[in-house]
Design an enzyme around this catalytic site. Sequence first.
Site, PDB file in Angstrom:
ATOM      1  N   VAL A  69      83.326  66.142  28.825  1.00  0.00           N
ATOM      2  CA  VAL A  69      84.611  65.505  28.688  1.00  0.00           C
ATOM      3  C   VAL A  69      85.564  66.193  27.609  1.00  0.00           C
ATOM      4  O   VAL A  69      86.772  66.097  27.588  1.00  0.00           O
ATOM      5  CB  VAL A  69      84.382  64.242  28.310  1.00  0.00           C
ATOM      6  CG1 VAL A  69      83.766  63.268  29.429  1.00  0.00           C
ATOM      7  CG2 VAL A  69      83.703  63.905  26.959  1.00  0.00           C
ATOM      8  N   SER A 147      84.871  51.329  19.496  1.00  0.00           N
ATOM      9  CA  SER A 147      83.679  50.647  18.793  1.00  0.00           C
ATOM     10  C   SER A 147      84.129  49.874  17.675  1.00  0.00           C
ATOM     11  O   SER A 147      85.309  49.783  16.949  1.00  0.00           O
ATOM     12  CB  SER A 147      82.902  51.794  18.039  1.00  0.00           C
ATOM     13  OG  SER A 147      82.035  51.348  17.220  1.00  0.00           O
ATOM     14  N   TYR A 160      82.734  59.239  13.253  1.00  0.00           N
ATOM     15  CA  TYR A 160      83.042  58.278  14.520  1.00  0.00           C
ATOM     16  C   TYR A 160      83.935  57.316  14.474  1.00  0.00           C
ATOM     17  O   TYR A 160      84.539  57.016  15.431  1.00  0.00           O
ATOM     18  CB  TYR A 160      81.548  57.727  14.521  1.00  0.00           C
ATOM     19  CG  TYR A 160      81.278  56.931  15.473  1.00  0.00           C
ATOM     20  CD1 TYR A 160      80.880  57.382  16.916  1.00  0.00           C
ATOM     21  CD2 TYR A 160      81.229  55.509  15.438  1.00  0.00           C
ATOM     22  CE1 TYR A 160      80.670  56.663  17.887  1.00  0.00           C
ATOM     23  CE2 TYR A 160      80.867  54.837  16.550  1.00  0.00           C
ATOM     24  CZ  TYR A 160      80.562  55.246  17.666  1.00  0.00           C
ATOM     25  OH  TYR A 160      80.458  54.529  18.839  1.00  0.00           O
TER      26      TYR A 160
HETATM   27  P1  NAD Z   1      74.488  57.064  24.920  1.00  0.00           P
HETATM   28  O1  NAD Z   1      74.002  58.007  23.970  1.00  0.00           O
HETATM   29  O2  NAD Z   1      73.283  56.145  25.421  1.00  0.00           O
HETATM   30  O3  NAD Z   1      75.164  57.285  25.999  1.00  0.00           O
HETATM   31  C1  NAD Z   1      76.359  58.148  25.710  1.00  0.00           C
HETATM   32  C2  NAD Z   1      76.598  59.141  27.150  1.00  0.00           C
HETATM   33  O4  NAD Z   1      77.564  60.090  27.030  1.00  0.00           O
HETATM   34  C3  NAD Z   1      75.395  60.069  27.135  1.00  0.00           C
HETATM   35  O5  NAD Z   1      74.756  59.802  28.799  1.00  0.00           O
HETATM   36  C4  NAD Z   1      75.752  61.279  27.092  1.00  0.00           C
HETATM   37  O6  NAD Z   1      75.019  62.337  27.735  1.00  0.00           O
HETATM   38  C5  NAD Z   1      77.375  61.423  27.485  1.00  0.00           C
HETATM   39  N1  NAD Z   1      77.846  62.261  26.817  1.00  0.00           N
HETATM   40  C6  NAD Z   1      77.774  62.836  25.604  1.00  0.00           C
HETATM   41  N2  NAD Z   1      78.798  63.775  25.202  1.00  0.00           N
HETATM   42  C7  NAD Z   1      79.125  64.307  26.496  1.00  0.00           C
HETATM   43  C8  NAD Z   1      80.308  65.192  26.854  1.00  0.00           C
HETATM   44  N3  NAD Z   1      80.707  65.970  26.019  1.00  0.00           N
HETATM   45  N4  NAD Z   1      80.674  64.937  28.109  1.00  0.00           N
HETATM   46  C9  NAD Z   1      80.111  64.100  29.139  1.00  0.00           C
HETATM   47  N5  NAD Z   1      79.258  63.153  28.657  1.00  0.00           N
HETATM   48  C10 NAD Z   1      78.789  63.190  27.404  1.00  0.00           C
HETATM   49  O7  NAD Z   1      75.390  55.886  24.161  1.00  0.00           O
HETATM   50  P2  NAD Z   1      75.793  54.403  24.622  1.00  0.00           P
HETATM   51  O8  NAD Z   1      75.366  53.764  23.447  1.00  0.00           O
HETATM   52  O9  NAD Z   1      75.533  53.968  25.875  1.00  0.00           O
HETATM   53  O10 NAD Z   1      77.292  54.599  24.151  1.00  0.00           O
HETATM   54  C11 NAD Z   1      78.452  54.477  25.253  1.00  0.00           C
HETATM   55  C12 NAD Z   1      79.711  54.481  24.536  1.00  0.00           C
HETATM   56  O11 NAD Z   1      79.832  53.228  23.859  1.00  0.00           O
HETATM   57  C13 NAD Z   1      80.158  55.496  23.558  1.00  0.00           C
HETATM   58  O12 NAD Z   1      81.506  56.035  23.422  1.00  0.00           O
HETATM   59  C14 NAD Z   1      79.721  54.848  22.254  1.00  0.00           C
HETATM   60  O13 NAD Z   1      80.356  55.378  21.177  1.00  0.00           O
HETATM   61  C15 NAD Z   1      79.923  53.364  22.370  1.00  0.00           C
HETATM   62  N6  NAD Z   1      79.537  52.505  21.518  1.00  0.00           N
HETATM   63  C16 NAD Z   1      78.201  52.248  21.716  1.00  0.00           C
HETATM   64  C17 NAD Z   1      77.644  51.106  20.899  1.00  0.00           C
HETATM   65  C18 NAD Z   1      76.291  50.935  20.661  1.00  0.00           C
HETATM   66  O14 NAD Z   1      76.052  50.081  19.776  1.00  0.00           O
HETATM   67  N7  NAD Z   1      75.516  51.417  21.336  1.00  0.00           N
HETATM   68  C19 NAD Z   1      78.679  50.358  19.854  1.00  0.00           C
HETATM   69  C20 NAD Z   1      79.848  50.880  19.898  1.00  0.00           C
HETATM   70  C21 NAD Z   1      80.605  51.693  20.736  1.00  0.00           C
END
Ligand code: NAD
Length: 252
Positions: A69, A147, A160
């Site tokens: 991305v 987030s 972040y």
């Molecule tokens: P995760 O790490 O399980 O999943 C993230 C996904 O993004 C992975 O499949 C990864 O391969 C993909 N990814 C990373 N870099 C990429 C790139 N350059 N191009 C394409 N794909 C890419 O994380 P998650 O917890 O499922 O997080 C999903 C979203 O939610 C993120 O934006 C994260 O910042 C946000 N978020 C998560 C939390 C939490 O507590 N888990 C809290 C707030 C926000």
Amino acid sequence: MALKSEGRFYGRVSIVTGASQGIGEVIARQLAREGSAVMLVDVQEEKLNSVRKEIVDSGGQAQSFVADVSLLAEAQRVCDEVVAQFGRIDHLINNAGITRDSLLLRLKEEDWDAVLAVNLKGVFNFCKAAIRTMINQRSGRIVNISSVVGLMGNAGQTNYAASKAGVIGFTKALAREVANRGITVNCVAPGYIMTAMTERLPEEVKKAFLELIPMKRFGSPEDVAAAVLFLLSDEASYITGQVINVNGGMYM
Ligand code: NAD
């Protein structure tokens, strides 16, 4: 499983980034279950293909796109392929995200750049690549995953937090640009959600987070997906430029 034609998103085309695991995977599965054709975007090819296979095997419609991305050309390639095949893009869910945590004193420039490139520029790239199609069709829904950290900050996450606060500003600006074209642009800001991203945190950090959550439990990817699907639904057609917090009361 309900027949696809019975789903509330039947006939729609959705792009979900970061769809191979965690929150993105659950959003993609639920959209497919509710009838949408789902375009899965991620850098993890094997996982991506197994999510696609499972969706297709259970009667849904899905395709996988291995793409980074952070690169505008890859976002454009994905959107061009989707438009060539389906002629439209109804939903764009910018969910891909990474962390590279460190106190600012020790934070490396490359870790600043990497987090901003994926979390913020990635949102720009896919919105830029999809927006003309949405403007031409005079409809579209964009949901960007921010987030709680973008709203309240967190020690050790300047990169972040900056990226996720940036996503909120970007969302509000774009919402104003395209509001009269039938396009809504919103954010969902998750709190602490149980996924691979949070699993690797040390136990004491998890405990400290739990203290901050009035509901005294962590959220699930399903909690986040429910808010995203609401913003994509017909019921949310008058909501734009907003941030929906899904955080158990952690930040109000
Ligand atoms: P995760 O790490 O399980 O999943 C993230 C996904 O993004 C992975 O499949 C990864 O391969 C993909 N990814 C990373 N870099 C990429 C790139 N350059 N191009 C394409 N794909 C890419 O994380 P998650 O917890 O499922 O997080 C999903 C979203 O939610 C993120 O934006 C994260 O910042 C946000 N978020 C998560 C939390 C939490 O507590 N888990 C809290 C707030 C926000």
